[in-house]
Scaffold this active site. Structure first.
Site, PDB file in Angstrom:
ATOM      1  N   HIS A   1       1.014  -1.298  -0.092  1.00  0.00           N
ATOM      2  CA  HIS A   1       0.088   0.651   0.184  1.00  0.00           C
ATOM      3  C   HIS A   1       0.901   0.977  -0.011  1.00  0.00           C
ATOM      4  O   HIS A   1       0.206   2.336   0.469  1.00  0.00           O
ATOM      5  CB  HIS A   1      -0.377  -0.305   0.853  1.00  0.00           C
ATOM      6  CG  HIS A   1      -1.836  -0.789   1.652  1.00  0.00           C
ATOM      7  ND1 HIS A   1      -2.886  -1.204   0.890  1.00  0.00           N
ATOM      8  CD2 HIS A   1      -1.266  -2.341   1.948  1.00  0.00           C
ATOM      9  CE1 HIS A   1      -3.203  -2.410   1.251  1.00  0.00           C
ATOM     10  NE2 HIS A   1      -2.292  -2.893   1.841  1.00  0.00           N
ATOM     11  N   SER A  50      13.529  20.913 -16.589  1.00  0.00           N
ATOM     12  CA  SER A  50      12.566  21.647 -17.278  1.00  0.00           C
ATOM     13  C   SER A  50      13.082  22.563 -18.032  1.00  0.00           C
ATOM     14  O   SER A  50      14.333  23.327 -17.408  1.00  0.00           O
ATOM     15  CB  SER A  50      12.015  21.526 -15.645  1.00  0.00           C
ATOM     16  OG  SER A  50      11.316  22.948 -15.551  1.00  0.00           O
ATOM     17  N   LYS A  94      14.950  21.446 -11.808  1.00  0.00           N
ATOM     18  CA  LYS A  94      15.039  20.367 -11.565  1.00  0.00           C
ATOM     19  C   LYS A  94      15.831  18.906 -12.798  1.00  0.00           C
ATOM     20  O   LYS A  94      16.510  19.694 -13.445  1.00  0.00           O
ATOM     21  CB  LYS A  94      13.603  20.685 -12.165  1.00  0.00           C
ATOM     22  CG  LYS A  94      12.474  20.884 -11.209  1.00  0.00           C
ATOM     23  CD  LYS A  94      10.594  20.671 -11.516  1.00  0.00           C
ATOM     24  CE  LYS A  94      10.793  19.215 -11.014  1.00  0.00           C
ATOM     25  NZ  LYS A  94       8.758  19.494 -11.994  1.00  0.00           N
ATOM     26  N   GLU A 149       8.569   7.538 -16.577  1.00  0.00           N
ATOM     27  CA  GLU A 149       7.254   8.394 -16.875  1.00  0.00           C
ATOM     28  C   GLU A 149       7.303   7.572 -17.827  1.00  0.00           C
ATOM     29  O   GLU A 149       5.705   6.855 -18.731  1.00  0.00           O
ATOM     30  CB  GLU A 149       7.431   9.375 -16.108  1.00  0.00           C
ATOM     31  CG  GLU A 149       7.645   9.994 -15.291  1.00  0.00           C
ATOM     32  CD  GLU A 149       7.294  11.536 -15.219  1.00  0.00           C
ATOM     33  OE1 GLU A 149       6.470  12.649 -14.626  1.00  0.00           O
ATOM     34  OE2 GLU A 149       8.404  11.969 -16.136  1.00  0.00           O
TER      35      GLU A 149
END
Ligand code: ARG
Length: 453
Positions: free
Chosen positions: A151, A272, A278, A285
């Site tokens: 979980h 970014s 970043k 992804e």
């Protein structure tokens, strides 16, 4: 001559047109045409002279296609028509004999079977390569602890090697699925004609041997109707993509500042456009985001095949785009996963700190009581009480005095402090397949042995 007196509607033509998709089947179409012409001559169905002219034309066609200078024409609706038209242009009347005893129905099924077989074999190798990379990374991080989660809550600590090996076993199964798809595609459809067989005494086994098939499809109706091998390859692609999506998702989590368990190399990260600080895990992804597309291709081909009357129907032309895109997507995502993982680095301290949360040892304390004779259900309750006190008083379990422990249950003694060390939680998992180092070491060897098969 044509049976039609009116030309086709251009709109229908563009709907029907499949050349842009199926042109990549050309190496298979050339190979089968060669094998077919050779067989026709061997059986005396065409002359040796006709065969030689066809083979010479096919050789030129092959070079033109390979060098990107094949003169496609507007009425070439698919790659089969384009190649036959060109062979006839080059070889004259002899070229018109290439389609003797053949239909586009068994022709296209054969091209696709060849494609599926080749790519299933290649993808099995690529899956194996990624699995080997994972085994290497696991070996380099054999005894690095991190929390295992259920979980997404810290559950029990494990070694990073053990966690990564879980993916290896998924990939071992994926390799098996790819090999299965390759075997399903390894029987020759050609020779079925349109559906009923052909009016010539052909030798299908010769063609099968020539093209490297293990056998011939025994039923001409099945030969032109069947796309199971394409479904099998898509199934294999869908499952491996789903596995990569889970890997990608974990990489995204682990490389976040919140987790800080790993860092991707610059080569596999993006910056970014707005925020200079970043470093984004776009590759992870995309492993996640590409999976539904591959699964969608599987669902779409099931839709095409569903309730389709035998034998060939034009619906079947819709098989290729799904297969090709799934194969392309899996090819690039497997390679990317390999590149990203083999250059990533892990943060031992961050993982160890997360894995040393004492509450993670709750199950181990419960088992400690079980070993002293308490039924598990009761010990579970005792430990729940301990953890609750620890939370309420904001004190770690190891700070509890012996008296405080005894107040929870008389069987809790100084042995508890030994259970509360990270190494002991990990090294006590000695069951077969567990995370204790002896077991992981065995597992590594087992994985290497299986990958050699
Ligand atoms: N382009 C067609 C396909 O991909 C080739 C087979 C056409 N056969 C036919 N009977 N119209 O399915």
């Amino acid at each position: 001559m044509s049976r039609f007196s009116e030309p086709q509607d251009p709109l229908f033509q563009s709907l029907d047109y499949s050349l842009d998709v199926d042109r990549r089947l050309w190496p298979y179409d050339v190979a089968q045409s060669r094998a077919h012409a050779t067989m026709l001559a061997a059986r005396g169905i065409i002359s040796e002279d006709d065969r030689d002219q066809i083979l010479t034309a096919l050789h030129q066609v092959e070079q033109e296609l390979a060098e990107g200078r094949f003169p496609f024409e507007d009425d070439d609706v698919d790659i089969h028509m384009a190649i036959e038209r060109r062979v006839t242009e080059l070889a004259g009347r002899a070229g018109g004999k290439i389609h003797t005893g053949r239909s586009r129905n068994d022709q296209v099924a054969t091209d696709l079977a060849l494609y599926v077989r080749d790519h299933a074999v290649r993808l099995a190798d690529q899956v194996e390569a990624l699995a080997r990379t994972l085994v290497d990374v696991a070996e380099r991080h054999l005894d690095w602890a991190l929390p295992g989660y259920t979980h997404l809550q810290r559950a029990q600590p494990v070694y990073l090697s053990h966690h990564l090996l879980a993916y290896v076993w998924m990939l071992v199964r994926d390799r098996e699925r790819m090999r299965f798809a390759a075997r399903q595609a390894d029987v020759l459809p050609l020779g079925a004609g349109a559906l009923a067989g052909v009016n010539f005494d052909t030798d299908r086994t010769q063609v099968a041997r020539d093209l490297g098939f293990a056998g011939v499809v025994p039923n001409s109706i099945d030969a032109v109707s069947n796309r199971d091998f394409a479904l099998d390859l898509l199934q294999a692609c869908a499952v491996v993509s789903t596995h990569l999506s889970r890997l990608g998702a974990e990489i995204v989590l682990w490389s976040s500042q919140e987790f800080g368990f790993m860092e991707l190399s610059d080569a596999w990260s993006s910056g970014s456009s707005l925020m200079p600080q970043k470093k984004n895990p776009d590759c992870g992804e995309l492993l996640r985001g590409k999976a539904p597309r591959v699964v969608g291709h599987l669902a779409a081909l099931h839709g095409v095949m569903h309730a389709l009357p035998l034998t060939y129907n034009k619906d079947l032309q819709e098989d290729k785009e799904h297969v090709f895109d799934a194969v392309d997507t899996v090819t690039i995502t497997l390679a990317a996963a390999d590149g990203m993982l083999s250059t990533a680095s892990f943060n031992r301290d961050r993982m160890a700190a997360a894995a040393s949360d004492e509450n993670i040892a709750a199950t181990d304390i419960a088992d400690f009581l079980v070993k002293k004779g308490l039924p598990f259900r009761e010990s579970h309750g005792v430990v729940a009480g301990l953890v609750r006190t620890s939370f309420e008083q904001k004190r770690p379990l190891s700070s509890f005095t012996l008296e405080e422990l005894k107040a929870h249950h008389e069987l809790l003694d100084e042995g508890v402090y030994g259970v509360l060390s990270q190494a002991s939680w990990l090294e006590s998992k000695v069951s077969l397949g567990g995370t204790a180092l002896v077991r992981v070491t065995e597992q590594l060897a087992q994985a290497r042995a299986v990958l050699d098969l």
